[in-house]
Structure formats: C-alpha cells, structure tokens
Design a protein around this motif. Structure first.
Motif, PDB file in Angstrom:
ATOM      1  N   PRO A 112      -3.648  -1.357  15.876  1.00 53.15           N
ATOM      2  CA  PRO A 112      -3.674  -1.837  17.263  1.00 53.15           C
ATOM      3  C   PRO A 112      -3.832  -3.331  17.463  1.00 53.15           C
ATOM      4  N   THR A 113      -4.049  -4.081  16.364  1.00 56.92           N
ATOM      5  CA  THR A 113      -4.356  -5.499  16.599  1.00 56.92           C
ATOM      6  C   THR A 113      -3.475  -6.417  15.760  1.00 56.92           C
ATOM      7  N   ILE A 114      -3.549  -7.672  16.116  1.00 57.84           N
ATOM      8  CA  ILE A 114      -2.871  -8.757  15.383  1.00 57.84           C
ATOM      9  C   ILE A 114      -3.969  -9.654  14.869  1.00 57.84           C
ATOM     10  N   PRO A 115      -3.939 -10.216  13.669  1.00 57.46           N
ATOM     11  CA  PRO A 115      -2.810 -10.337  12.760  1.00 57.46           C
ATOM     12  C   PRO A 115      -2.599  -9.083  11.916  1.00 57.46           C
ATOM     13  N   GLN A 116      -1.395  -9.027  11.342  1.00 55.83           N
ATOM     14  CA  GLN A 116      -1.072  -7.959  10.388  1.00 55.83           C
ATOM     15  C   GLN A 116      -0.390  -8.578   9.172  1.00 55.83           C
ATOM     16  N   LEU A 117      -0.958  -8.274   7.993  1.00 55.80           N
ATOM     17  CA  LEU A 117      -0.410  -8.849   6.757  1.00 55.80           C
ATOM     18  C   LEU A 117       0.370  -7.780   5.989  1.00 55.80           C
ATOM     19  N   TYR A 118       1.557  -8.151   5.551  1.00 61.19           N
ATOM     20  CA  TYR A 118       2.400  -7.263   4.740  1.00 61.19           C
ATOM     21  C   TYR A 118       2.690  -7.954   3.413  1.00 61.19           C
ATOM     22  N   VAL A 119       2.545  -7.195   2.313  1.00 59.01           N
ATOM     23  CA  VAL A 119       2.885  -7.733   0.993  1.00 59.01           C
ATOM     24  C   VAL A 119       3.921  -6.811   0.361  1.00 59.01           C
ATOM     25  N   LYS A 120       5.041  -7.372   0.030  1.00 56.14           N
ATOM     26  CA  LYS A 120       6.179  -6.604  -0.540  1.00 56.14           C
ATOM     27  C   LYS A 120       6.472  -5.392   0.343  1.00 56.14           C
ATOM     28  N   GLY A 121       6.531  -5.650   1.644  1.00 58.85           N
ATOM     29  CA  GLY A 121       6.931  -4.609   2.580  1.00 58.85           C
ATOM     30  C   GLY A 121       5.849  -3.607   2.930  1.00 58.85           C
ATOM     31  N   GLU A 122       4.657  -3.753   2.320  1.00 59.90           N
ATOM     32  CA  GLU A 122       3.589  -2.767   2.601  1.00 59.90           C
ATOM     33  C   GLU A 122       2.514  -3.381   3.477  1.00 59.90           C
ATOM     34  N   PHE A 123       2.047  -2.622   4.456  1.00 64.19           N
ATOM     35  CA  PHE A 123       0.990  -3.106   5.341  1.00 64.19           C
ATOM     36  C   PHE A 123      -0.324  -3.143   4.564  1.00 64.19           C
ATOM     37  N   VAL A 124      -0.944  -4.337   4.502  1.00 66.89           N
ATOM     38  CA  VAL A 124      -2.206  -4.502   3.763  1.00 66.89           C
ATOM     39  C   VAL A 124      -3.393  -4.358   4.692  1.00 66.89           C
ATOM     40  N   GLY A 125      -3.311  -4.963   5.879  1.00 67.12           N
ATOM     41  CA  GLY A 125      -4.415  -4.830   6.835  1.00 67.12           C
ATOM     42  C   GLY A 125      -4.464  -5.996   7.803  1.00 67.12           C
ATOM     43  N   GLY A 126      -5.524  -5.977   8.615  1.00 64.27           N
ATOM     44  CA  GLY A 126      -5.758  -7.068   9.561  1.00 64.27           C
ATOM     45  C   GLY A 126      -6.795  -8.021   8.983  1.00 64.27           C
ATOM     46  N   SER A 127      -7.402  -8.782   9.866  1.00 67.89           N
ATOM     47  CA  SER A 127      -8.307  -9.844   9.422  1.00 67.89           C
ATOM     48  C   SER A 127      -9.496  -9.294   8.632  1.00 67.89           C
ATOM     49  N   ASP A 128     -10.096  -8.190   9.119  1.00 68.76           N
ATOM     50  CA  ASP A 128     -11.279  -7.636   8.441  1.00 68.76           C
ATOM     51  C   ASP A 128     -10.962  -7.219   7.016  1.00 68.76           C
ATOM     52  N   ILE A 129      -9.880  -6.436   6.891  1.00 71.09           N
ATOM     53  CA  ILE A 129      -9.561  -5.865   5.574  1.00 71.09           C
ATOM     54  C   ILE A 129      -9.148  -6.979   4.607  1.00 71.09           C
ATOM     55  N   VAL A 130      -8.332  -7.928   5.094  1.00 70.30           N
ATOM     56  CA  VAL A 130      -7.897  -9.021   4.211  1.00 70.30           C
ATOM     57  C   VAL A 130      -9.117  -9.824   3.760  1.00 70.30           C
ATOM     58  N   THR A 131     -10.060 -10.046   4.681  1.00 64.51           N
ATOM     59  CA  THR A 131     -11.276 -10.790   4.313  1.00 64.51           C
ATOM     60  C   THR A 131     -12.087 -10.024   3.270  1.00 64.51           C
ATOM     61  N   GLU A 132     -12.284  -8.723   3.513  1.00 61.03           N
ATOM     62  CA  GLU A 132     -13.053  -7.898   2.567  1.00 61.03           C
ATOM     63  C   GLU A 132     -12.379  -7.889   1.201  1.00 61.03           C
ATOM     64  N   MET A 133     -11.055  -7.751   1.181  1.00 60.14           N
ATOM     65  CA  MET A 133     -10.322  -7.711  -0.092  1.00 60.14           C
ATOM     66  C   MET A 133     -10.405  -9.063  -0.789  1.00 60.14           C
ATOM     67  N   PHE A 134     -10.377 -10.144  -0.010  1.00 63.71           N
ATOM     68  CA  PHE A 134     -10.467 -11.488  -0.608  1.00 63.71           C
ATOM     69  C   PHE A 134     -11.828 -11.657  -1.271  1.00 63.71           C
ATOM     70  N   GLN A 135     -12.870 -11.265  -0.545  1.00 61.37           N
ATOM     71  CA  GLN A 135     -14.234 -11.453  -1.073  1.00 61.37           C
ATOM     72  C   GLN A 135     -14.479 -10.592  -2.312  1.00 61.37           C
ATOM     73  N   SER A 136     -13.831  -9.429  -2.360  1.00 62.42           N
ATOM     74  CA  SER A 136     -14.083  -8.527  -3.510  1.00 62.42           C
ATOM     75  C   SER A 136     -13.116  -8.823  -4.656  1.00 62.42           C
ATOM     76  N   GLY A 137     -12.135  -9.713  -4.428  1.00 65.83           N
ATOM     77  CA  GLY A 137     -11.171 -10.025  -5.497  1.00 65.83           C
ATOM     78  C   GLY A 137      -9.976  -9.084  -5.503  1.00 65.83           C
ATOM     79  N   GLU A 138     -10.002  -8.063  -4.613  1.00 66.23           N
ATOM     80  CA  GLU A 138      -8.889  -7.099  -4.597  1.00 66.23           C
ATOM     81  C   GLU A 138      -7.595  -7.756  -4.149  1.00 66.23           C
ATOM     82  N   LEU A 139      -7.711  -8.784  -3.271  1.00 63.35           N
ATOM     83  CA  LEU A 139      -6.493  -9.419  -2.748  1.00 63.35           C
ATOM     84  C   LEU A 139      -5.778 -10.155  -3.879  1.00 63.35           C
ATOM     85  N   ALA A 140      -6.560 -10.858  -4.695  1.00 62.18           N
ATOM     86  CA  ALA A 140      -5.956 -11.588  -5.820  1.00 62.18           C
ATOM     87  C   ALA A 140      -5.294 -10.597  -6.776  1.00 62.18           C
TER      88      ALA A 140
END
Lengths: 77, 117
Positions: B75-103
């Motif tokens: 329901p919200t913006i921003p939305q991040l897509y990597v190689k065509g797959e929806f990764v998440g919005g700001s919360d999820i991208v932040t959580e993944m960045f902090q845990s190293g999952e994004l890298a």
C-alpha cells in the motif's frame, strides 16, 4: 482523519487473534506509528508476506488514513 | 495475474521498468531530490552500498502511483525491486540493510555493491 492506537490494535487482533501488538505513536499526531506484531502466523513467511498480512488486517487504511506505520513483524521465539 | 489486474494499463509499464533495471526504486521525488523521508532513506541505503539504481517518481505519474500498489499488493511508496522481484518498502529495506541481508541479496543476484561497513 488519523487513527487511534486502540483501533489499529483491534484491527490487527481481529485478523491475528494470537498476536502480541505493541504500538508507539511516533509523532503524537495519530498518523505516524511504529508497531511490533508477534504472531505464530508469521512463522516461515518472508517479511513482505508478514507485512502484507498486517496491511490486509488494516483493511485498506494503510497509506490512506494511516500515513506511516513503521512495522516490525516476527513469529514468537 | 487475474484478467482485471492485467487490464491495469500501468502494469505493463511497471513490468517493463523492473525488467529493464536490475535495481528499480519507485519513489516520491528523485534520487537527487527525494520528497519523502521513507523514499530518502532507501536512496541513502542504496547510495551507501554504491549500488547503481534507477528511479521512477510516482508524484509525477498518478497512474503509476496507484498501479504500483496493486501490482505488488503493497500500500505504500517507496517500493524497491531487485531483478524484477519486489524486495520491500522503507522498513524492510532498512531492516535488511542493518542485518546484512540486503548486501547478500545483491551478491546472490550478481549486482555490484560496496559494503563499506
């Protein structure tokens, strides 16, 4: 029209009866919240799927009435 | 894809964008001038990791702004897509960045990044 903490909690619990829900009003304006939701329903689901369950519970208010809900979801330990 | 969903004119455009750009961010504003704190946070994270990314400004495109929410059932913006797959919005991208999952996601998907941490 902003949303009250109790309303958010009630909507989430209606969809996730076992959920432990803690909500913090970040800006005091009823529009920017942080919520932690713990429920067995989340076990094995991706974060996106977990959040989608919570957004569905909020029945379309997310992004409209509720501008910002910083969400953290997880299954019980 | 239900017939009603595929009738949404924005879906074809969205699919084309996420196919064309390995890292695609639908946001409010631009990378240079984000117009929302949540969008700005994702731009900061991608810039910190020095990941090349493409953006689309939903504020200039109401059809895209609504279409993207139905496309990803998010329901919200921003939305991040990597190689065509929806990764998440700001919360999820932040959580993944902090845990190293994004890298590690970028590593798995063969996307160049700099893990300065």
């Amino acid at each position: 029209m902003a949303m009250a903490v109790s309303e958010i909690e009630a909507l989430i619990k209606a969809a996730l009866p076992d959920a432990r829900v803690t909500i913090e009003d970040l800006a005091g304006d009823g529009d920017h919240y942080a919520a932690m939701v713990v429920s067995e329903r989340f076990r094995g689901l991706s974060r996106v799927a977990q959040h989608q369950i919570v957004y569905a519970a909020l029945r379309g208010r997310m992004g409209g009435e509720l501008h910002a809900l910083a969400l953290q979801t997880m299954p019980p330990e | 894809m239900t017939t009603e969903a595929s009738a949404n004119p924005a879906f074809a455009r969205i699919q084309a964008e996420i196919d064309a750009h390995p890292v695609m961010l639908f946001m409010k504003g631009t990378a240079m001038f984000p117009q929302c704190g949540f969008s700005a946070r994702v731009v900061q994270i991608l810039s910190h990791l020095e990941v090349p990314f493409h953006t689309a400004n939903v504020l200039e495109d109401p059809e895209l702004r609504d279409g993207i929410k139905q496309f990803s059932n998010w329901p919200t913006i921003p939305q991040l897509y990597v190689k065509g797959e929806f990764v998440g919005g700001s919360d999820i991208v932040t959580e993944m960045f902090q845990s190293g999952e994004l890298a590690s996601l970028f590593k798995d998907k063969g996307i160049p990044y700099q893990d300065a941490a």
